[in-house]
Design an enzyme around this catalytic site. Structure first.
Site, PDB file in Angstrom:
ATOM      1  N   SER A  44      -3.382  -1.731   0.295  1.00  0.00           N
ATOM      2  CA  SER A  44      -3.253  -0.803   1.707  1.00  0.00           C
ATOM      3  C   SER A  44      -3.418  -0.962   2.829  1.00  0.00           C
ATOM      4  O   SER A  44      -3.517  -0.916   4.190  1.00  0.00           O
ATOM      5  CB  SER A  44      -3.604   0.763   1.292  1.00  0.00           C
ATOM      6  OG  SER A  44      -4.777   0.513   0.808  1.00  0.00           O
ATOM      7  N   ASP A 352      -8.569   8.771   6.938  1.00  0.00           N
ATOM      8  CA  ASP A 352      -8.001   9.415   5.807  1.00  0.00           C
ATOM      9  C   ASP A 352      -8.968   9.289   4.972  1.00  0.00           C
ATOM     10  O   ASP A 352      -8.331   9.501   4.056  1.00  0.00           O
ATOM     11  CB  ASP A 352      -5.973   9.220   5.636  1.00  0.00           C
ATOM     12  CG  ASP A 352      -6.039   7.720   5.524  1.00  0.00           C
ATOM     13  OD1 ASP A 352      -7.352   6.677   5.067  1.00  0.00           O
ATOM     14  OD2 ASP A 352      -4.804   7.075   5.217  1.00  0.00           O
ATOM     15  N   HIS A 355      -8.371   4.964   4.493  1.00  0.00           N
ATOM     16  CA  HIS A 355      -7.643   3.143   5.932  1.00  0.00           C
ATOM     17  C   HIS A 355      -8.291   3.622   6.791  1.00  0.00           C
ATOM     18  O   HIS A 355      -9.109   4.791   7.136  1.00  0.00           O
ATOM     19  CB  HIS A 355      -6.838   3.472   5.115  1.00  0.00           C
ATOM     20  CG  HIS A 355      -6.100   3.609   4.370  1.00  0.00           C
ATOM     21  ND1 HIS A 355      -6.140   5.128   3.745  1.00  0.00           N
ATOM     22  CD2 HIS A 355      -5.737   2.415   3.162  1.00  0.00           C
ATOM     23  CE1 HIS A 355      -5.065   4.346   2.142  1.00  0.00           C
ATOM     24  NE2 HIS A 355      -5.582   3.725   2.205  1.00  0.00           N
TER      25      HIS A 355
END
Length: 390
Positions: A44, A352, A355
């Site tokens: 991610s 979040d 990240h």
């Protein structure tokens, strides 16, 4: 927001570079590299839409700062990879898995959020980890290289959407993966020592993937090490941590020690890869030091609340694993957003709980682009040049 390190940090970077193992700096006469494409592999930290294409779009307010709508990234805006692409004059990378509106003329992104180096024995719905592990990504790349040229030969619009044949040997190959392998062990209730015991196998599989990419054309590699997992709200909220295990800044020491252990092994693996792959130029980038410095000295760089998620819902860290960024509930038949973003993401580090914000990603990119945190210490635009120790 432009955040620049103070003068004493600049001096620190100079001292840090002076302490690097002897490795020749590329001569000033060497030309800048012409990277016509980027091929990215990872999780991610560099996913520009892979997981969203496979399992559903990262919901609003993801993407709000730069794209102004969800754009496949788990951030309010751009990732480090996006800034790398911009600096090289290459368009933001389309995800290999995304069939809608993708343009692969200047590369492709094989990363998906939740990816690991080692394939996981769980489904995505069970654990949150992607089935698109690094070995799968390397196979996808190999297949893409072959099929893209068949498609390109059809001409017309197909020719414009696929990379030219010589781009594959000239491209920059970026890799940022490993973080999820470490947390996966803790999710299985492994001890820190047990997680460390798995690292050699992780690195063996990592090296195999690089060799596979090299075997079908990859030559210039830009490899990020993994960040301080123990500084993420996700880790601080998800795992059992005692007060004695928290350092003076607020990070969980055991998890950061595992990250450092992995990074030490990764650096050794890169050294060996340079020996095994005689035509490869491989740059190792110390992302860990930058993320730890940014988190623990946030105020110096213009950031606030380094351990509190900008987008989340409740708790000490504004993070709830059941109600993550973009989560909604139904009240009297109407959907209500309960995990919204903070007022000013530009002064926040964590987006979040897992990240980073665009502002933090941009700050990190600004530190790595000139090679200050690389081994060998060469700028991004010179990363095609292989160097040899004397």
């Amino acid at each position: 927001m432009e955040a620049h390190p103070p003068r004493h940090v600049t001096l620190g970077l100079f001292i840090w570079m002076a302490s690097l193992p002897s490795s020749p700096i590329i001569l000033a006469t060497a030309s800048s590299c012409d990277f016509p494409a980027i091929f990215n592999f990872g999780d991610s930290n560099s996913d520009t839409g892979g997981l969203s294409a496979a399992f559903g779009q990262a919901p609003s307010p993801n993407g709000e700062t730069y794209f102004h709508h969800p754009a496949g990234r788990y951030s309010d805006g751009r990732l480090i990879l996006d800034f790398i692409a911009e600096s090289l004059g290459v368009p933001h990378l389309s995800a290999y898995l995304d069939s809608v509106g993708s343009n692969f003329s200047h590369g492709a992104n094989f990363a998906t959020a939740g990816s690991t180096i080692r394939p996981q024995n769980t489904t995505q719905s069970q654990s949150g980890y992607s089935p698109i592990s690094l070995n799968v990504q390397s196979v996808q790349y190999s297949d893409f290289k072959k099929r893209s040229q068949i498609v390109r030969s059809q001409g017309g619009i197909f020719e414009t959407l696929m990379p030219k044949a010589d781009y594959f040997s000239k491209a920059l190959y970026t890799i940022d993966i490993g973080q999820n392998d470490l947390t996966a062990g803790y999710k299985l209730n492994l001890t820190t020592e047990q997680v460390k015991a798995n690292v050699p196998d992780m690195l063996g599989q990592f090296s195999n993937a690089v060799k596979q990419i090299y075997a079908v054309g990859g030559r210039s590699f830009w490899i990020h090490n993994t960040g301080p997992v123990g500084c993420l709200p996700y880790s601080l909220d998800r795992f059992l941590i005692t007060a004695a295990q928290i350092d003076k800044y607020g990070c969980a020491t055991p998890f950061n020690e595992v990250s450092q252990f992995f990074n030490h092994g990764l650096k050794e693996a890169v050294v060996q890869l340079r020996k095994d792959l005689p035509q490869a130029a491989i740059t190792y980038v110390d992302i860990y030091s930058l993320k730890y410095t940014l988190t623990t000295q946030a105020k110096k760089f213009g950031f606030k609340q380094p351990f509190v998620a900008c987008c989340g819902h409740g708790g000490k860290y504004n993070y709830n694993s059941q109600r993550r960024c973009g989560a909604k509930i139904t009240v009297n038949g109407t959907e209500v957003l309960i995990a919204n973003s903070c007022k000013d993401p530009s002064v926040r580090i964590i987006w979040d709980g897992v990240h980073f914000t665009e502002a933090a990603n941009k700050w990190i990119f600004q530190q790595i682009v000139n090679g200050s945190f690389s081994d060998p210490p060469v700028p991004l635009k010179m990363a095609c040049h292989r160097t040899e120790n004397p």
